[in-house]
Design an enzyme around this catalytic site. Structure first.
Site, PDB file in Angstrom:
ATOM      1  N   TYR A  44      -2.709  -8.377 -14.940  1.00 10.75           N
ATOM      2  CA  TYR A  44      -3.379 -10.059 -14.821  1.00 10.75           C
ATOM      3  C   TYR A  44      -4.144 -10.183 -13.614  1.00 10.75           C
ATOM      4  O   TYR A  44      -3.830  -9.494 -12.498  1.00 10.75           O
ATOM      5  CB  TYR A  44      -1.589 -10.952 -14.232  1.00 10.75           C
ATOM      6  CG  TYR A  44      -1.827 -12.878 -13.470  1.00 10.75           C
ATOM      7  CD1 TYR A  44      -2.439 -13.282 -12.778  1.00 10.75           C
ATOM      8  CD2 TYR A  44      -1.648 -12.994 -14.925  1.00 10.75           C
ATOM      9  CE1 TYR A  44      -2.366 -13.922 -12.229  1.00 10.75           C
ATOM     10  CE2 TYR A  44      -2.412 -14.469 -14.689  1.00 10.75           C
ATOM     11  CZ  TYR A  44      -2.391 -15.209 -13.295  1.00 10.75           C
ATOM     12  OH  TYR A  44      -2.891 -16.476 -12.825  1.00 10.75           O
ATOM     13  N   ASP A  47      -9.593  -4.479  -9.231  1.00  9.54           N
ATOM     14  CA  ASP A  47      -8.782  -5.911  -8.610  1.00  9.54           C
ATOM     15  C   ASP A  47      -7.894  -5.601  -7.734  1.00  9.54           C
ATOM     16  O   ASP A  47      -6.314  -5.310  -7.895  1.00  9.54           O
ATOM     17  CB  ASP A  47      -7.988  -6.699 -10.016  1.00  9.54           C
ATOM     18  CG  ASP A  47      -7.405  -8.186  -9.302  1.00  9.54           C
ATOM     19  OD1 ASP A  47      -7.290  -8.660 -10.704  1.00  9.54           O
ATOM     20  OD2 ASP A  47      -7.473  -7.821  -8.627  1.00  9.54           O
ATOM     21  N   LYS A  97      -6.065 -13.381  -1.937  1.00  5.50           N
ATOM     22  CA  LYS A  97      -4.015 -13.377  -0.762  1.00  5.50           C
ATOM     23  C   LYS A  97      -4.162 -12.804   0.374  1.00  5.50           C
ATOM     24  O   LYS A  97      -4.251 -13.878   1.512  1.00  5.50           O
ATOM     25  CB  LYS A  97      -3.517 -12.590  -1.945  1.00  5.50           C
ATOM     26  CG  LYS A  97      -2.897 -12.776  -2.584  1.00  5.50           C
ATOM     27  CD  LYS A  97      -2.152 -11.726  -3.561  1.00  5.50           C
ATOM     28  CE  LYS A  97      -1.580 -12.607  -5.201  1.00  5.50           C
ATOM     29  NZ  LYS A  97      -1.123 -13.706  -5.609  1.00  5.50           N
TER      30      LYS A  97
END
Ligand SMILES: Cc1ncc(COP(=O)(O)O)c(CN[C@@H](CN)CCC(=O)O)c1O
Length: 425
Positions: free
Chosen positions: A143, A238, A266
Site C-alpha cells: 500500500y 516507500d 507519519k
C-alpha cells in the site's frame, strides 16, 4: 465482557449521516461501529464512553513518542503564535531538511508534502520523468497511498474492506503498473525481461506494513538494488512506515541498502500532516522549479508540520530505538508462546518497534499467504483485547507499533490481556 460504547454508538449514527461509513479513512471503520476518541495521552486513548485503551495503532504509525508529547506541543504552540501558513519559504524547512538528509542514506535533497500518498505519487512521477519510461513495478498487497498509480492489489484498508483494486481508475493508468509477489526474485527477473527498458521504477515497502508485517527475505532488498541498477530502473523505498522507525535512517540504514528515491511520512510530522520525497541531487533537481517535473502544494513544508517534525526527530535518540524494539520483541515472543500454549496456528513477525500476528500455519512471506490467514479469528483477538483495554489496529492487514511510552508496566498489562484472550480464541 462487553464494552460500554453507548456514546460511540450515538456518535456513529450521527456521523454516518455526513461522513461515509462514519469515518474519514476506511481503516478506522470496523463493525458494528468504531469507538470515538475524546482524548489521548502517552500510550493511551480515551473514548467518549470513558474507556481507556493501551494504543498499539498509534494513529497508524506517527505517534511513536506517545500522544500529546510535551515538547511537540510546546514547539507547535510557539509556532502557532507566529502564524501557520505563509506561502513563502522559512528557515525551519531548511532545519528539518538538514535533519532528514543527516539521517536518511539516500537523501541529498528533500521535497516536503502533506501525506504519504502525495509523496509516492510524486516520487513515481519523478521516476517516470527522469527515466522517460512509463511502467512501474509494485508488489501484491503493498500500500503506497490512495492514488491511481498504485491502487491495484493494494493492502491496508483497500484489502481489509475487499477492494484491493479500486473502481474509478482507468485501465490506461493501471496497465502501466506491473504487479508481482514480494520476496520472489524470479518474478522480478521475469517482469524486467518482459518489459525491457520500459520500467521507470520499482516501488517497495522494505518491510510490508500494509498486509500485516512481512519481512524481506535475507538478501532480497540487496537483490532489488542490484537488478534495478543493472537495468536503469530507479529503486524507490516507500518508507512512510519504516522511515525513522526501524532506525534513525529507516530501513535503508537497518538493511544497509540505499535506494535512488525514498518516500517518508507519519513519524516525520509528529502527529501533523506530512510527507516527503528524498533522493540524490541530480534526481531531485528535476522537480519544479529547477526541473520540469511538476510537484507543488499549498501546505508543502507548512510551518506547523515542520515545527512538529523538528521537535520529533530530536527526541528519537538511541534509547528510543532500543526501548521500542525491546518492548515489541517481548510482545511478539509472548504471542508466539501463547499460540504454542493454546495450540493455535499462528505466525508472529517483529522488527524494531513493528509486530503483528497472523492466524495462519504457513510462513507469511507474501500477500497470497497473508490473505489465507483466519481473519475471523483475528477479529475475535481484536475484540478480546479491546474489551480488556488494549487497542490494536482492527485488521489482520495492518501492523502494531510500540512507542517510547509503552513501559514495562504497560507491557505487563498487555501480556495479561493477551493471555486472557488466547484462552477463548
Ligand atoms: C507504506 C505507506 N505508504 C504510503 C501511505 C499513505 O500515506 P498517507 O497518505 O495515509 O499519509 C501509507 C499509509 N498507511 C495507512 C495505514 N497502513 C494509513 C492509514 C489510513 O489510510 O488512514 C503507508 O503505510
Amino acid at each position: 465482557m462487553v464494552l460500554k460504547m453507548d456514546r460511540s454508538n450515538e456518535l456513529f449514527e450521527e456521523a454516518k449521516k455526513y461522513l461515509v461509513g462514519g469515518v474519514n479513512s476506511p481503516v478506522r471503520y470496523f463493525k458494528p461501529y468504531p469507538f470515538f476518541v475524546e482524548k489521548a495521552k502517552d500510550c493511551y486513548l480515551f473514548d467518549v464512553d470513558g474507556n481507556c485503551y493501551i494504543d498499539y495503532c498509534l494513529a497508524y504509525g506517527p505517534m511513536v513518542l506517545g500522544h500529546a508529547n510535551e515538547k511537540i506541543i510546546e514547539a507547535v504552540k510557539e509556532q502557532l503564535e507566529l502564524g501557520s501558513a505563509y506561502g513563502c519559504p522559512t528557515e525551519k524547512e531548511i532545519i528539518l531538511a538538514k535533519e532528514v538528509v543527516k539521517r536518511v542514506p539516500c537523501a541529498e535533497m528533500v521535497r516536503f508534502v502533506n501525506s504519504g500518498t502525495e509523496a509516492t505519487m510524486s516520487a513515481i512521477r519523478l521516476a517516470r520523468g527522469v527515466t522517460g519510461r512509463k511502467k512501474i513495478i509494485k508488489f501484491d498487497g503493498a500500500y503506497h497511498g490512495a492514488h491511481d498509480y498504485v491502487l491495484v492489489k493494494s493492502g491496508s484498508g483497500a484489502l481489509t474492506h475487499g477492494h484491493p483494486n479500486s473502481p474509478g481508475i482507468p485501465e490506461e493508468t493501471t496497465k502501466n503498473t506491473i504487479l508481482i509477489p514480494f520476496n520472489d526474485e524470479d518474478a522480478v527477473k521475469k517482469a524486467i525481461n518482459e518489459n525491457k527498458d520500459e520500467i521507470a521504477c520499482i516501488i517497495v515497502e522494505p518491510v510490508m506494513g500494509n498486509v500485516g508485517c512481512i519481512l524481506p527475505k535475507d538478501g532480497y532488498l540487496e537483490f532489488l538494488r542490484e537488478i534495478t541498477e543493472e537495468n536503469g530502473i530507479l529503486l524507490i523505498f516507500d518508507e512512510v512506515i519504516t522511515g525513522f522507525r526501524l532506525a534513525k535512517g529507516g530501513a535503508q540504514e537497518y538493511f544497509g541498502v540505499v535506494p535512488d528515491i525514498a518516500t517518508l511520512g507519519k513519524i516525520l510530522g509528529g502527529g501533523f500532516p506530512i510527507g516527503a520525497i528524498v533522493g540524490r541531487r541530480e534526481i531531485m533537481e528535476q522537480f519544479s522549479p529547477l526541473g520540469a517535473i511538476y510537484q507543488a502544494g499549498t501546505f508543502n513544508g507548512n510551518p506547523i508540520s515542520i515545527t512538529a517534525g523538528i521537535a520529533t526527530l530530536e527526541q528519537l535518540d538511541d534509547r528510543f530505538y532500543k526501548e521500542t524494539a525491546r518492548t515489541a520483541k517481548i510482545l511478539a515472543d509472548t504471542l508466539r508462546e501463547l499460540a504454542d500454549k493454546y495450540n493455535i496456528p499462528a505466525k508472529v513477525y517483529n522488527i524494531a518497534s513493528m509486530f503483528q500476528i497472523y492466524f495462519n500455519d504457513k510462513e507469511v512471506v507474501n500477500y497470497e499467504i497473508a490473505k489465507q490467514s483466519d481473519v475471523e479469528r483475528f477479529m475475535k483477538y481484536f475484540w478480546g483485547l479491546l474489551e480488556r483495554g488494549v487497542f490494536v489496529p482492527p485488521s489482520q492487514f495492518e501492523c502494531c507499533f510500540t512507542s517510547i511510552k509503552h513501559d514495562d508496566e504497560v507491557i505487563d498489562k498487555t501480556i495479561n490481556a493477551m493471555e486472557e484472550v488466547f484462552k477463548s480464541l
